[in-house]
Design a protein around this motif. Structure first.
Motif, short mmCIF file in Angstrom:
data_model
loop_
_atom_site.label_atom_id
_atom_site.label_comp_id
_atom_site.label_asym_id
_atom_site.label_seq_id
_atom_site.Cartn_x
_atom_site.Cartn_y
_atom_site.Cartn_z
N SER A 189 0.54 -1.28 -0.42
CA SER A 189 0.32 -0.23 -0.03
C SER A 189 0.95 0.90 -0.18
CB SER A 189 -1.04 -0.01 1.62
OG SER A 189 -0.13 0.02 2.92
N ILE A 190 0.31 2.48 -0.93
CA ILE A 190 1.00 3.65 -0.78
C ILE A 190 1.44 4.28 0.83
CG2 ILE A 190 -0.56 4.87 -0.59
CD1 ILE A 190 2.05 5.78 -2.23
N GLU A 191 0.29 3.73 1.94
CA GLU A 191 0.54 3.75 2.71
C GLU A 191 2.03 3.57 3.81
OE1 GLU A 191 -1.83 4.24 7.26
OE2 GLU A 191 -2.54 2.53 5.69
N THR A 192 1.91 2.16 3.52
CA THR A 192 3.13 1.30 3.84
C THR A 192 4.64 1.39 2.96
OG1 THR A 192 1.97 -0.61 4.18
CG2 THR A 192 4.22 -1.10 4.07
N GLU A 217 -4.13 12.36 -4.66
CA GLU A 217 -4.59 11.94 -5.30
C GLU A 217 -4.47 12.69 -6.99
OE1 GLU A 217 -7.61 8.44 -7.71
OE2 GLU A 217 -8.84 9.99 -5.74
N ILE A 218 -4.37 12.16 -7.79
CA ILE A 218 -3.98 13.28 -9.62
C ILE A 218 -5.76 13.49 -9.79
CG2 ILE A 218 -3.31 13.81 -11.69
CD1 ILE A 218 -0.81 12.76 -10.78
N LYS A 219 -6.02 14.35 -9.42
CA LYS A 219 -7.36 14.33 -10.23
C LYS A 219 -7.98 13.96 -11.96
CE LYS A 219 -9.16 14.84 -5.89
NZ LYS A 219 -9.70 14.02 -5.42
N LEU A 257 -0.65 9.92 -8.77
CA LEU A 257 -0.53 10.31 -7.05
C LEU A 257 0.69 11.95 -7.32
CD1 LEU A 257 1.87 7.96 -4.92
CD2 LEU A 257 -0.90 8.79 -4.63
N ASP A 258 0.10 12.82 -6.63
CA ASP A 258 1.05 14.27 -7.11
C ASP A 258 1.57 14.26 -4.94
OD1 ASP A 258 1.72 16.84 -7.73
OD2 ASP A 258 0.05 18.10 -7.54
#
Length: 301
Positions: free
Chosen positions: A232-235, A296-298, A282-283
């Motif tokens: 995960s991006i969190e990890t 998050e890139i919209k 992602l930004d």
């Protein structure tokens, strides 16, 4: 890199750079008695900042293991019992330590590691919180014990393994490369693992599982790489935060996006973030005060 939202891999070439920061490890030396919950003696009354990246415990001294060996710090041994010295490796750093028995420990960033001047006559005890890679000298008569919590500890006689026990993580993971390991809880055998296996212990529930694992993925940091396998991006952000010594916050909506890929730990933070940005998901907003915000890139309608 590949995310769960996009099955097509994104190939990224990188060159290796030195990290844009300087870190030093802090060694707190035991000099008189105190008491840890683990019942081993420790006190912290003097400290030394060490620039050496590799230390050797030998003849009651800390010796610079890289240079000409001129860096010497006396370690006092107490008659009452084995006292522990504490090695603090800050975020953004790593350290190698050779213990008095010849065992080699590579300590990852944001890790605390307690070690004795000399080991006792029966067992070899150390304590840690964070991550470390162990190459323990074989000695059947004198087991090597790593204390992780008040109850959980690892017992080996001679083996190679990795422990991840960061305070902020919900679990403890132990991966075995060579030899064998016993995991104890309150001095009772909880589990045993063999090479290629991963032991994962949930701190909150006490539940654990043993699974087969690619050890290279787990020990990636010892070869200056990040290897992500459906993480995960969190990890991933927690790993980057510890290594680059930055504070990273991310939107809750994206914390479960998962990635697979390989990046170098030697490249600067902005290049690592740029690699993630190229996924078009992602930004990153990088502040001068070592703070990074991930969003998050919209997508345009």
């Amino acid at each position: 890199l590949r995310s769960t939202r996009n099955s097509a891999p994104l190939c990224i070439a990188y060159t290796e750079y030195c990290l844009p920061l300087t870190v030093a490890c802090l060694v707190r030396l035991s000099d008189h008695q105190g008491l840890l919950k683990s019942r081993y003696l420790v006190s912290i009354i003097s400290q030394s900042i060490l620039d050496a990246e590799r230390l050797i415990v030998k003849n009651n001294q800390l010796i610079d293991g890289e240079g000409d060996g001129k860096l010497h710090i006396a370690l006092k041994e107490k008659e009452e019992g084995p006292s522990l010295n504490k090695l603090d490796v800050p975020a953004g750093g790593e350290h190698e330590l050779t213990l008095a028995d010849g065992s080699s420990i590579k300590v990852n960033s944001a890790t605390e590691f307690w070690f004795p001047t000399n080991f006792g006559k029966e067992t070899r005890h150390v304590r840690m919180q964070g991550e470390a890679y162990f190459q323990v000298e074989a000695n059947q008569e004198h087991p090597f014990i790593v204390h992780l919590t008040d109850e959980i500890k690892v017992k080996v006689t001679g083996t190679t393994f990795n422990i991840n026990s960061y305070k902020e993580e919900s679990h403890i993971s132990i991966a075995l490369e060579k030899g064998s390991i016993d995991i104890l809880q309150a001095d009772q055998l909880l589990a045993s693992i063999t090479p290629g296996q991963l032991f994962t212990y949930q701190k909150e529930t006490g539940e654990y599982q043993i699974s087969s694992s690619d050890i290279n993925h787990i020990t990636d940091w010892t070869s200056d790489t990040f290897i992500f396998r459906d993480e995960s991006i969190e990890t991933i952000m927690r790993k980057l935060s510890r290594w680059y010594n930055v504070e990273i916050s991310l939107d809750k909506e994206i914390k479960d996006i998962r990635y697979t890929g390989i990046l170098s730990r030697k490249q600067p933070l902005h290049e690592t973030l740029e690699a993630l940005r190229l996924t078009n998901e992602l930004d990153f907003d990088i502040k001068e005060s070592n703070k990074v915000t991930v969003s998050e890139i919209k997508k345009q309608p």
